[in-house]
Motif scaffolding. Structure first.
Motif, short mmCIF file in Angstrom:
data_model
loop_
_atom_site.label_atom_id
_atom_site.label_comp_id
_atom_site.label_asym_id
_atom_site.label_seq_id
_atom_site.Cartn_x
_atom_site.Cartn_y
_atom_site.Cartn_z
N ASP A 265 0.82 -1.21 0.00
CA ASP A 265 0.00 0.00 0.00
C ASP A 265 0.85 1.27 0.00
O ASP A 265 0.34 2.37 0.21
CB ASP A 265 -0.96 0.01 1.18
CG ASP A 265 -0.24 0.02 2.52
OD1 ASP A 265 0.98 -0.20 2.53
OD2 ASP A 265 -0.90 0.24 3.54
N ASN A 266 2.16 1.12 -0.25
CA ASN A 266 3.11 2.24 -0.33
C ASN A 266 3.18 3.05 0.96
O ASN A 266 3.41 4.25 0.93
CB ASN A 266 2.79 3.16 -1.50
CG ASN A 266 3.02 2.48 -2.82
OD1 ASN A 266 3.90 1.63 -2.94
ND2 ASN A 266 2.24 2.83 -3.83
N ARG B 299 5.27 3.79 4.20
CA ARG B 299 6.60 3.57 4.74
C ARG B 299 6.52 3.44 6.24
O ARG B 299 5.82 4.18 6.92
CB ARG B 299 7.51 4.76 4.37
CG ARG B 299 8.90 4.66 4.95
CD ARG B 299 9.66 5.95 4.82
NE ARG B 299 8.88 7.14 5.07
CZ ARG B 299 8.55 7.57 6.28
NH1 ARG B 299 8.92 6.91 7.34
NH2 ARG B 299 7.84 8.67 6.43
#
Length: 58
Positions: free
Chosen positions: A9-10, A12
């Protein structure tokens, strides 16, 4: 009970590696630098807040 976010889901988790940021008092903007080469990479112009997760230089 809390769950972990889905993979891919990108989002970080943790600090950004190999980057640092410095505040430019002349322009009033934050600038991101590469720690390996020292080159300036990006300037945050959207607001006056620093980049999230990127360490600050003194």
């Amino acid at each position: 009970m809390a769950t972990n976010k889905p993979i891919g889901d990108n989002a970080r988790v943790g600090a950004v590696r190999g980057r640092s940021q410095v505040f430019n008092p002349v322009t009033g903007l934050w600038t991101k630098r590469d720690t390996q080469t020292g080159r300036f990479m990006n300037v945050k112009t959207s607001d006056n807040t620093p980049f999230k997760g990127v360490r600050k230089e003194k």
